[in-house]
Write an enzyme that holds these catalytic residues in place. Structure first.
Site, PDB file in Angstrom:
ATOM      1  CB  CYS A  83     101.179  40.826  25.919  1.00  0.00           C
ATOM      2  SG  CYS A  83     102.239  42.260  25.809  1.00  0.00           S
TER       3      CYS A  83
HETATM    4  C1  BEZ Z   1     102.972  43.227  29.779  1.00  0.00           C
HETATM    5  O1  BEZ Z   1     102.484  42.831  28.725  1.00  0.00           O
HETATM    6  O2  BEZ Z   1     102.537  42.857  30.841  1.00  0.00           O
HETATM    7  C2  BEZ Z   1     104.102  44.186  29.778  1.00  0.00           C
HETATM    8  C3  BEZ Z   1     105.034  44.158  28.760  1.00  0.00           C
HETATM    9  C4  BEZ Z   1     106.094  45.036  28.809  1.00  0.00           C
HETATM   10  C5  BEZ Z   1     106.203  45.939  29.845  1.00  0.00           C
HETATM   11  C6  BEZ Z   1     105.245  45.983  30.843  1.00  0.00           C
HETATM   12  C7  BEZ Z   1     104.195  45.104  30.816  1.00  0.00           C
END
Ligand code: BEZ
Length: 211
Positions: A46
């Site tokens: 994210c």
């Molecule tokens: C991420 O944004 O890295 C992420 C968020 C939730 C699960 C897996 C990755």
């Protein structure tokens, strides 16, 4: 809530965001819109996505697209996280990051897929026309970051259809020829595309994209 389908009116809402309280429709005005959910603040994928979303600012502006992101985190968390995004992604996050800790918007848009994860939003994208019609929905899992070049490519395609009566064939990219939509007759096509078009089959007509 049933899933939002293409052609549906995008649901309106009021929300707290990192740029103040907004009414979604008023904030969109006459622009196109892209509403993108992300699973959670302070997560790695994210962080890279929202940095990219900020750094593509000029590309979105050129296309008259306003962008907003959302997760079920609260405003205080968003504000703290933006500092990390700006620090690590060399970005200035000036688009609204919507706080949805009561999940009202996420549920309105069907961004929580309980069989994937009951606590977080998945990576949804909604492209919305100036008439507030949903033109694209896309759902990625939490572990897969989206491709913003592809999102821009889709916007280009949507706008070619809306403004030029053109569709985009497989793997189309800017500079490639586009397809004349089937509802346009050959006579109309000659008027719309004065540089001509190639009829590969009566239903497959290709033309340069007018500048
Ligand atoms: C991420 O944004 O890295 C992420 C968020 C939730 C699960 C897996 C990755």
């Amino acid at each position: 809530m049933n899933a939002i389908k293409l052609g549906d009116k995008a649901p309106n809402f009021n929300a707290k965001t990192t740029v103040g309280e907004i009414n979604f429709y008023e904030w969109l005005g006459d622009s196109w819109g892209m509403l993108a959910s992300h699973p959670a603040d302070f997560t790695p994928v994210c962080t890279t996505e929202l940095g990219a979303m900020a750094n593509y600012r000029e590309e979105f502006q050129k296309r008259n697209v306003k962008v907003a992101a959302i997760s079920v985190d609260d405003l205080e968390s968003h504000v703290r996280w933006i500092k990390d995004i700006e620090e690590t992604q060399n970005a200035k996050v000036d688009f609204p990051l919507i706080a949805d800790d009561d999940r009202s918007v996420s549920e309105l848009y069907g961004m929580i897929h309980p069989n994937a994860d009951s606590t977080m939003t998945v990576r949804s994208v909604f492209m919305i026309s100036p008439e507030k019609e949903v033109k694209l929905t896309l759902t990625y899992p939490a572990s897969t970051g989206r491709n913003f070049e592809e999102l821009l490519r889709v916007i280009d395609s949507l706008q070619l259809t809306a403004y030029r009566k053109l569709a985009t064939p497989v793997n189309w990219k800017k500079g490639d020829r586009a397809v004349i939509v089937p509802s346009v007759s050959d006579e109309q096509a000659s008027e719309l595309f004065p540089n001509g078009f190639e009829t590969v089959k009566p239903y497959l007509r290709l033309t340069e994209v007018p500048v």
